[in-house]
Design a protein around this motif. Structure first.
Motif, PDB file in Angstrom:
ATOM      1  N   SER A  16       4.275  -8.568   8.412  1.00  0.00           N
ATOM      2  CA  SER A  16       5.210  -8.497   7.282  1.00  0.00           C
ATOM      3  C   SER A  16       4.501  -8.774   5.966  1.00  0.00           C
ATOM      4  N   ASP A  17       3.650  -9.785   5.946  1.00  0.00           N
ATOM      5  CA  ASP A  17       2.889 -10.097   4.732  1.00  0.00           C
ATOM      6  C   ASP A  17       1.950  -8.947   4.372  1.00  0.00           C
ATOM      7  N   PHE A  18       1.296  -8.378   5.385  1.00  0.00           N
ATOM      8  CA  PHE A  18       0.399  -7.255   5.149  1.00  0.00           C
ATOM      9  C   PHE A  18       1.155  -6.077   4.539  1.00  0.00           C
ATOM     10  N   GLU A  19       2.280  -5.717   5.122  1.00  0.00           N
ATOM     11  CA  GLU A  19       3.037  -4.566   4.635  1.00  0.00           C
ATOM     12  C   GLU A  19       3.522  -4.780   3.202  1.00  0.00           C
ATOM     13  N   ALA A  20       3.976  -5.976   2.873  1.00  0.00           N
ATOM     14  CA  ALA A  20       4.419  -6.273   1.505  1.00  0.00           C
ATOM     15  C   ALA A  20       3.251  -6.214   0.528  1.00  0.00           C
ATOM     16  N   THR A  21       2.113  -6.763   0.921  1.00  0.00           N
ATOM     17  CA  THR A  21       0.934  -6.753   0.062  1.00  0.00           C
ATOM     18  C   THR A  21       0.390  -5.352  -0.083  1.00  0.00           C
ATOM     19  N   PHE A  22       0.457  -4.561   0.983  1.00  0.00           N
ATOM     20  CA  PHE A  22      -0.030  -3.186   0.915  1.00  0.00           C
ATOM     21  C   PHE A  22       0.756  -2.381  -0.115  1.00  0.00           C
ATOM     22  N   LYS A  23       2.047  -2.625  -0.225  1.00  0.00           N
ATOM     23  CA  LYS A  23       2.850  -1.931  -1.242  1.00  0.00           C
ATOM     24  C   LYS A  23       2.307  -2.211  -2.636  1.00  0.00           C
ATOM     25  N   LYS A  24       1.926  -3.460  -2.896  1.00  0.00           N
ATOM     26  CA  LYS A  24       1.343  -3.821  -4.192  1.00  0.00           C
ATOM     27  C   LYS A  24      -0.023  -3.155  -4.370  1.00  0.00           C
ATOM     28  N   TYR A  48       0.192  -4.570  16.068  1.00  0.00           N
ATOM     29  CA  TYR A  48      -0.709  -4.977  14.976  1.00  0.00           C
ATOM     30  C   TYR A  48      -1.711  -3.903  14.559  1.00  0.00           C
ATOM     31  N   LYS A  49      -1.561  -2.664  15.055  1.00  0.00           N
ATOM     32  CA  LYS A  49      -2.492  -1.594  14.701  1.00  0.00           C
ATOM     33  C   LYS A  49      -1.825  -0.628  13.721  1.00  0.00           C
ATOM     34  N   TYR A  50      -2.579  -0.249  12.688  1.00  0.00           N
ATOM     35  CA  TYR A  50      -2.074   0.666  11.657  1.00  0.00           C
ATOM     36  C   TYR A  50      -3.086   1.783  11.440  1.00  0.00           C
ATOM     37  N   LEU A  51      -2.580   2.897  10.923  1.00  0.00           N
ATOM     38  CA  LEU A  51      -3.415   4.018  10.527  1.00  0.00           C
ATOM     39  C   LEU A  51      -3.144   4.297   9.052  1.00  0.00           C
ATOM     40  N   TRP A  75      -8.574  -4.604  -4.511  1.00  0.00           N
ATOM     41  CA  TRP A  75      -8.031  -4.085  -3.246  1.00  0.00           C
ATOM     42  C   TRP A  75      -8.496  -4.969  -2.084  1.00  0.00           C
ATOM     43  N   LYS A  76      -9.797  -5.224  -2.033  1.00  0.00           N
ATOM     44  CA  LYS A  76     -10.361  -6.074  -0.976  1.00  0.00           C
ATOM     45  C   LYS A  76      -9.760  -7.475  -1.011  1.00  0.00           C
ATOM     46  N   LYS A  77      -9.646  -8.032  -2.202  1.00  0.00           N
ATOM     47  CA  LYS A  77      -9.106  -9.386  -2.355  1.00  0.00           C
ATOM     48  C   LYS A  77      -7.675  -9.468  -1.818  1.00  0.00           C
ATOM     49  N   LEU A  78      -6.889  -8.443  -2.068  1.00  0.00           N
ATOM     50  CA  LEU A  78      -5.503  -8.419  -1.613  1.00  0.00           C
ATOM     51  C   LEU A  78      -5.373  -8.195  -0.109  1.00  0.00           C
ATOM     52  N   LEU A  79      -6.222  -7.339   0.467  1.00  0.00           N
ATOM     53  CA  LEU A  79      -5.959  -6.853   1.820  1.00  0.00           C
ATOM     54  C   LEU A  79      -6.931  -7.271   2.916  1.00  0.00           C
ATOM     55  N   HIS A  80      -8.189  -7.453   2.607  1.00  0.00           N
ATOM     56  CA  HIS A  80      -9.186  -7.569   3.676  1.00  0.00           C
ATOM     57  C   HIS A  80      -9.062  -8.826   4.526  1.00  0.00           C
ATOM     58  N   HIS A  81      -8.396  -9.841   4.040  1.00  0.00           N
ATOM     59  CA  HIS A  81      -8.228 -11.050   4.869  1.00  0.00           C
ATOM     60  C   HIS A  81      -7.202 -10.845   5.992  1.00  0.00           C
ATOM     61  N   PHE A  82      -6.463  -9.742   5.956  1.00  0.00           N
ATOM     62  CA  PHE A  82      -5.487  -9.451   7.011  1.00  0.00           C
ATOM     63  C   PHE A  82      -6.137  -8.845   8.255  1.00  0.00           C
TER      64      PHE A  82
END
Length: 97
Positions: A16-24, A48-51, A75-82
């Motif tokens: 859920s956190d990933f999907e919300a952050t991905f929108k940003k 937990y797998k996405y394309l 982009w990396k700062k927002l997403l790569h820790h997921f």
């Protein structure tokens, strides 16, 4: 047109956190030169797998323009820790059939 295909494995319980952050983060990638479109898909069979599919005008639009930009660092700062493990990234070009 180049299609970037990325397999993402999101750490358990962070979907859920990933999907919300991905929108940003989508605003970042969509602002880049050479960007055409993108879409994110969630796997039905593997939890937990996405394309991620991103369409670029040229390979260099992604590998040079985006990857060497300040926007990519954000982009990396927002997403790569997921992600665990690191994403698998491949590029494809359409063939005439």
């Amino acid at each position: 047109m180049i299609l970037e295909a990325v397999i993402l494995h999101v750490k358990p319980d962070l979907q859920s956190d990933f999907e919300a952050t991905f929108k940003k983060a989508s605003k970042i990638i969509s602002s880049m030169d050479g960007y055409l479109s993108h879409e994110l898909h969630k796997c039905i069979e593997v939890q937990y797998k996405y394309l991620l599919l991103v369409r670029w005008e040229t390979l260099e639009s992604h590998t040079v323009g985006f990857r060497n930009s300040a926007e990519f660092q954000e982009w990396k700062k927002l997403l790569h820790h997921f992600y665990e493990p690191s994403p698998i990234i491949e590029h494809f070009e359409e063939i005439e059939i």
